[in-house]
Design a protein around this motif. Structure first.
Motif, PDB file in Angstrom:
ATOM      1  N   TYR A  83      53.209  11.765  10.549  1.00  0.00           N
ATOM      2  CA  TYR A  83      52.118  11.754   9.577  1.00  0.00           C
ATOM      3  C   TYR A  83      50.881  12.315  10.278  1.00  0.00           C
ATOM      4  N   ASP A  85      47.758  11.703   9.855  1.00  0.00           N
ATOM      5  CA  ASP A  85      46.745  10.713  10.221  1.00  0.00           C
ATOM      6  C   ASP A  85      47.174   9.892  11.436  1.00  0.00           C
ATOM      7  N   HIS A  86      48.481   9.633  11.581  1.00  0.00           N
ATOM      8  CA  HIS A  86      48.953   8.894  12.756  1.00  0.00           C
ATOM      9  C   HIS A  86      48.865   9.768  14.010  1.00  0.00           C
ATOM     10  N   GLU A  89      45.194   9.627  15.038  1.00  0.00           N
ATOM     11  CA  GLU A  89      44.757   8.384  15.672  1.00  0.00           C
ATOM     12  C   GLU A  89      45.385   8.203  17.050  1.00  0.00           C
ATOM     13  N   GLY A 214      49.920   4.370   3.463  1.00  0.00           N
ATOM     14  CA  GLY A 214      50.175   5.800   3.374  1.00  0.00           C
ATOM     15  C   GLY A 214      51.163   6.086   2.268  1.00  0.00           C
ATOM     16  N   ASN A 218      53.015  12.469   2.459  1.00  0.00           N
ATOM     17  CA  ASN A 218      52.172  12.976   3.544  1.00  0.00           C
ATOM     18  C   ASN A 218      52.927  13.152   4.855  1.00  0.00           C
ATOM     19  N   ALA A 248      48.948   6.139   9.634  1.00  0.00           N
ATOM     20  CA  ALA A 248      47.904   5.591  10.496  1.00  0.00           C
ATOM     21  C   ALA A 248      47.733   4.094  10.267  1.00  0.00           C
TER      22      ALA A 248
END
Length: 283
Positions: A83, A85-86, A89, A214, A218, A248
């Protein structure tokens, strides 16, 4: 359909949940929900048995332990940083190709079994993930359509990880992924036609606070592509499980937030696939 396995650890029996929530015993159809069941037409036999109406009903199913929905997976293949967003981060660039690692199958426990924090662990972490269960052998697949036909269904996974072991102790990620109880799986194996794995909300709470939220839309690499891709590096057998990455919100990505401790509670949910709940206990 929702296949599940109920009963004490090591003595689970196969069952199926109908659309109205009634749970039926599948012991007359199969000895277990395993590789032989998945590759030998077990899902079709279950559907026929439900249509025929002859399955015995399970009494008080909600008072019984639910085990992993697949017995003795041959292997668990994890996908990292899937992902955006992960990846962000984690301080990593989005991968150009899927990042794959293996988890031992003996890390698998039921969806509400305790998760054991290893001795000397200070960075045990959570990862809610869509899990893909393989239904037919996938070897050097030529298309994502072939990959789709190789999938038996989907379930919920918690890819529990010890970040110090994973990232600070040298070697490969497996050190932080392989501790006992580190792959809660279930509650159900939901067949592909009954699950929208491409558009499912994925959430995890710690002690009642939502920390991961999530949607599978995505993912950088989707389910069919992952199965297609992996088939060129390893043979995926019926009963194998692919866990497809986490959004995330993991503790590693939230500076100042504590990692998991004994007494904490994790709750996980994926649309259409059910919920999990685990308590953290000391080894």
């Amino acid at each position: 359909m929702r296949h599940l396995r109920i009963g004490p650890h090591g003595s689970e029996r196969p069952a199926v949940m109908a659309t109205d929530g009634t749970v039926y015993d599948l012991s007359g159809v199969t000895t277990d929900i395993d590789a032989a069941f998945l590759s030998g037409g077990g899902i079709e036999r279950t559907r026929q048995a439900l249509d025929d109406g002859g399955l015995p009903q399970v009494t008080d199913p909600h008072q019984q332990r639910v085990g992993p929905p697949v017995a003795s997976p041959g292997k668990i293949v994890g996908i990292g940083l899937n992902y955006l967003d992960h990846a962000a981060e984690s301080g990593a660039c989005p991968p150009n190709e899927p990042i794959a690692f293996l988890k031992p199958s003996d890390t698998v426990v039921g969806p509400e079994d305790d998760v054991v924090i290893p001795p000397h662990s200070t960075k045990t972490d959570h990862e809610v993930e869509l899990a893909v269960v393989i239904g037919s052998t996938a070897r050097y697949l030529s298309s994502t359509e072939e990959a789709r036909r190789s999938v038996a269904g989907y379930t919920v996974a918690n890819d529990v990880s010890e970040r110090e072991f994973q990232l600070e102790r040298g070697g490969q990620w497996e050190k932080g992924k392989s501790c006992e109880t580190f792959t809660p799986l279930g509650p159900w194996l939901v067949t592909g036609e009954d699950a929208d794995a491409a558009q499912a909300d994925v959430r995890l709470w710690v002690n009642g606070a939502l920390v991961q939220s999530g949607n599978t839309s995505n993912m950088i690499f989707g389910v069919e592509y992952l199965v297609y891709y992996l088939s060129h590096f390893m043979v995926l057998h019926p009963g194998d499980v692919v866990i497809t990455g986490t959004p995330a919100g993991v503790a590693m990505g939230r500076p100042g937030q504590p990692y998991l401790r004994p007494g904490d509670t994790m709750e996980l949910a994926i649309d259409g696939l059910g919920r999990q709940r685990q308590q953290l206990v000391a080894a």
